[in-house]
Design a protein around this motif. Structure first.
Motif, mmCIF file in Angstrom:
data_model
loop_
_atom_site.group_PDB
_atom_site.id
_atom_site.type_symbol
_atom_site.label_atom_id
_atom_site.label_comp_id
_atom_site.label_asym_id
_atom_site.label_seq_id
_atom_site.Cartn_x
_atom_site.Cartn_y
_atom_site.Cartn_z
ATOM 1 N N UNK A 1 -1.434 -5.743 9.706
ATOM 2 C CA UNK A 1 -0.919 -6.873 8.936
ATOM 3 C C UNK A 1 -0.897 -6.478 7.470
ATOM 4 N N UNK A 2 0.260 -6.600 6.852
ATOM 5 C CA UNK A 2 0.418 -6.300 5.429
ATOM 6 C C UNK A 2 1.066 -7.482 4.737
ATOM 7 N N UNK A 3 0.841 -7.606 3.435
ATOM 8 C CA UNK A 3 1.407 -8.734 2.693
ATOM 9 C C UNK A 3 2.819 -8.462 2.199
ATOM 10 N N UNK A 4 3.154 -7.199 1.978
ATOM 11 C CA UNK A 4 4.460 -6.827 1.451
ATOM 12 C C UNK A 4 4.961 -5.626 2.256
ATOM 13 N N UNK A 5 5.915 -5.873 3.141
ATOM 14 C CA UNK A 5 6.397 -4.832 4.054
ATOM 15 C C UNK A 5 7.007 -3.658 3.293
ATOM 16 N N UNK A 6 7.802 -3.927 2.291
ATOM 17 C CA UNK A 6 8.446 -2.847 1.532
ATOM 18 C C UNK A 6 7.409 -1.973 0.823
ATOM 19 N N UNK A 7 6.415 -2.603 0.209
ATOM 20 C CA UNK A 7 5.363 -1.849 -0.477
ATOM 21 C C UNK A 7 4.591 -0.983 0.521
ATOM 22 N N UNK A 8 4.231 -1.557 1.669
ATOM 23 C CA UNK A 8 3.496 -0.810 2.696
ATOM 24 C C UNK A 8 4.354 0.322 3.257
ATOM 25 N N UNK A 9 5.644 0.057 3.468
ATOM 26 C CA UNK A 9 6.556 1.090 3.974
ATOM 27 C C UNK A 9 6.595 2.271 3.010
ATOM 28 N N UNK A 10 6.746 2.018 1.727
ATOM 29 C CA UNK A 10 6.777 3.093 0.727
ATOM 30 C C UNK A 10 5.445 3.847 0.700
ATOM 31 N N UNK A 11 4.328 3.121 0.803
ATOM 32 C CA UNK A 11 3.009 3.760 0.803
ATOM 33 C C UNK A 11 2.891 4.716 1.984
ATOM 34 N N UNK A 12 3.179 4.233 3.177
ATOM 35 C CA UNK A 12 2.976 5.064 4.364
ATOM 36 C C UNK A 12 3.972 6.222 4.468
ATOM 37 N N UNK A 13 5.209 6.017 4.048
ATOM 38 C CA UNK A 13 6.217 7.087 4.132
ATOM 39 C C UNK A 13 6.111 8.030 2.937
ATOM 40 N N UNK A 14 6.186 7.487 1.724
ATOM 41 C CA UNK A 14 6.261 8.329 0.526
ATOM 42 C C UNK A 14 4.922 8.944 0.128
#
Length: 146
Positions: free
Chosen positions: A14-27
């Motif tokens: 569970x994350x609060x901001x999908x885009x922020x989490x996506x960038x964290x995990x990928x980038x």
């Protein structure tokens, strides 16, 4: 009758901001983006896989009612903890100092700073968290096989 096999395939975070989490995990962490699917405004599934893993993580919207940031100590097993930690630090991830089990032969839950001197399997650790506080534990296994 043959016993069934069980395989962990996906862990939902569970994350609060999908885009922020996506960038964290990928980038930053280096996970591969497998799926980003959103058929409507109420549902989105983003599936990410760590390099070399057969288990993925999912983040998104409408996936779980778990509290944001509630997953703790998800193990990421690496063959070279020092190299993995260094790479994450270079990519802007805040990673703890390395620590190892002590005493190894009769481990009682204690840790000492740094890598296990013998680089034994399952003995050395470091940790990091995503922007929401979901925590990951890096654990070294297979260093002697490199």
């Amino acid at each position: 009758m043959r016993s069934p096999t069980f395989s962990v395939e996906v862990i939902t975070l569970r994350v609060s901001d999908v885009e922020r989490a996506l960038r964290f995990y990928v980038d930053q962490v280096g996970f591969a983006l497998d799926v980003d699917y959103s058929p409507n405004d109420n549902f989105r599934v983003v599936q990410l896989t760590p390099p070399g893993s057969s288990c993925s993580v999912q983040i998104g919207k409408g996936l779980t009612d778990a509290p944001t940031g509630s997953l703790r100590n998800i193990f990421l097993v690496v063959t070279d903890l020092a190299a993995a930690r260094s790479r994450l630090l270079e990519r802007g991830v805040e990673v703890s100092e390395m620590r190892h089990k002590t005493p190894i032969g009769a481990w009682d839950g204690g840790f000492a700073p740094g890598l296990d001197p013998a680089r034994g399997d399952y003995a050395s650790f470091a940790s990091f968290s995503d922007p929401d506080g979901n925590s990951w534990l890096l654990q070294e296994r297979g260093y002697r096989n490199l």
